[in-house]
Design a protein around this motif. Sequence first.
Motif, short mmCIF file in Angstrom:
data_model
loop_
_atom_site.label_atom_id
_atom_site.label_comp_id
_atom_site.label_asym_id
_atom_site.label_seq_id
_atom_site.Cartn_x
_atom_site.Cartn_y
_atom_site.Cartn_z
N ILE A 81 0.84 -1.20 0.00
CA ILE A 81 0.00 0.00 0.00
C ILE A 81 0.87 1.25 0.00
O ILE A 81 1.76 1.41 0.83
N TRP A 82 0.57 2.13 -0.96
CA TRP A 82 1.22 3.44 -1.06
C TRP A 82 0.18 4.52 -0.79
O TRP A 82 -0.92 4.47 -1.33
N ARG A 83 0.56 5.49 0.02
CA ARG A 83 -0.34 6.62 0.29
C ARG A 83 0.24 7.87 -0.38
O ARG A 83 1.42 8.20 -0.19
N PHE A 84 -0.60 8.54 -1.16
CA PHE A 84 -0.20 9.76 -1.86
C PHE A 84 -0.97 10.95 -1.29
O PHE A 84 -2.20 10.93 -1.24
N GLU A 85 -0.22 11.96 -0.84
CA GLU A 85 -0.80 13.21 -0.37
C GLU A 85 -0.91 14.15 -1.56
O GLU A 85 0.10 14.55 -2.15
N LEU A 86 -2.13 14.51 -1.95
CA LEU A 86 -2.35 15.29 -3.15
C LEU A 86 -2.17 16.79 -2.90
O LEU A 86 -2.44 17.28 -1.79
N ARG A 87 -1.75 17.47 -3.93
CA ARG A 87 -1.52 18.91 -3.84
C ARG A 87 -2.87 19.65 -3.77
O ARG A 87 -3.77 19.40 -4.57
N LYS A 88 -3.00 20.57 -2.85
CA LYS A 88 -4.22 21.34 -2.70
C LYS A 88 -4.14 22.63 -3.51
O LYS A 88 -3.05 23.15 -3.77
N GLY A 89 -5.29 23.15 -3.90
CA GLY A 89 -5.33 24.42 -4.61
C GLY A 89 -5.08 24.33 -6.10
O GLY A 89 -5.04 25.35 -6.79
#
Length: 523
Positions: A81-89
């Motif tokens: 499992i890989w978790r990706f934090e997405l760019r906001k804005g």
Amino acid sequence: MKFSLTLVAGLVLAMGVATAQAQTVRIGNQGDALSMDPHSLNESLQLSVTGNVYEGLVGRDANLQLVPLLAMAWKQTSPTIWRFELRKGVKFHDGKPFTADDVLFSFARAAGDGSDMRSYTNDIQAVRKVGDHVVEVETKAPFPILPDVLSLLYIMSKTWSEDNQATRPVDRRKGIENAASFRANGTGPFRLRERQPNVKTSFVRNGSYWGRIEGNVVNVEYTPIGSDATRVAALLSGQVDVIEPVPLQDVARINASGKSRVMQGPELRTIFLGMDQKRDELLYSSVKGKNPFKDRRVRQAFYQAIDIQGIQRTVMRGASRPTALMVGPGINGYDAALDKRLPYDPDAARKLLADAGYKDGFEVTMNCPNDRYVNDAAICQAVAANLARVGVKIHLQAETKGTYFPKILRRDTSFYMLGWTPGTYDAHNPLNALMRCVDDKGSGQFNLGAYCNPKVDELTLKIQSETDKARRDAMIQEVFKLHANDIGHLPLHQQALAWGVASNVQLVQLADNFMPFRFMSVK
């Protein structure tokens, strides 16, 4: 994974100082991107062009290092499992916000029917939304190079695709088009302004881009110019500012013009020939009731009949590197000790054909593009002449890539040319896409001749999960040895890059032959 930056990075020119004045760069290429749909064709020219409009979760910088794009950060939370934090804005070009829903939609679209990007998703088990700007990607087995694999999987707007009836990819094999082929709505540094297939496509700088655009170019005009002479004349007369590729015979003339120069460097693409090894009878051959390419002796005869040094000398004018492998220097897993071709030996080829029951040779159709790779049609003509000397009569069908790729991608071929640049810069990419047994999930998606060795498949899955570099490299070497012993394909060479560039234009030449507009400046 690490790789040789000296071979991969290519030639990087310094960026010019940005100016307030609108700057335009006009590009002339021997072929066109066949669609604006980022999932419709896994071809470097197509992905290079659409990669200016669309972005992935991760991408590459000017040194081909992996960098954050639509994902700000990522980590493994378990072996699968890989978790990706997405760019906001971030906003799409139509002003709609980018969220996790767009990621889930794009992954499903890229894995669905008609997609040409399924070899990038075939080992993904599930993609889950954790929050509006967090997603988890679960793989079927540990997959330590997953971020590298995702660098060419571009993200589309779910809402836009639904509103424009473009939820499924444009299918080049079946001639199915939709709005995504002619329009585009990405998050990238350039917007699509106008699309005229095979005539001209224009782009404009995205003034609301979330990131930094290094160059000062505002407008890009992309024009396909199939004729070598016309393309060079357009550069020298100032009608275009960049051409690709430069005909090898014109390098000196362009460099002596005082108006333009040729940027040359190594390319990661391997040019090879493939053979239908699955059908019981070839579609296009004089042999009836059986398939000669199922016989290893025939495949080896074809290999040893090809005078690769002669092709390098006369067709490529020295601008190629003959190879025995499906990858070259700069790709992680390449081993120079294995890069030893079988000798060119027409007598041995004739004997192999006779031993296989083809003493008088046979006839077969060969499919080639004439506007995709450097001297592609001329290479195929030289191969046909070589094979004629051992009794094999080639019926050569050379055609524009617009009709060529749909034909071979639906496996309507017996003998074909293809070029491959590993999008991950790792050997796993060609192992998975070109050398694995074909299935309906994306494995072997570009193994168009259906070469199959279960041991290769077994090792490819182990390579995919292995984190110890020494053990991983040893398994890659074992696969290459198996493939070479099988004569699974006929590797030819790695071609060299040659771009013609006006003296007032600065850009970055990458060894994957991508041409990012954001690195371009006009002085």
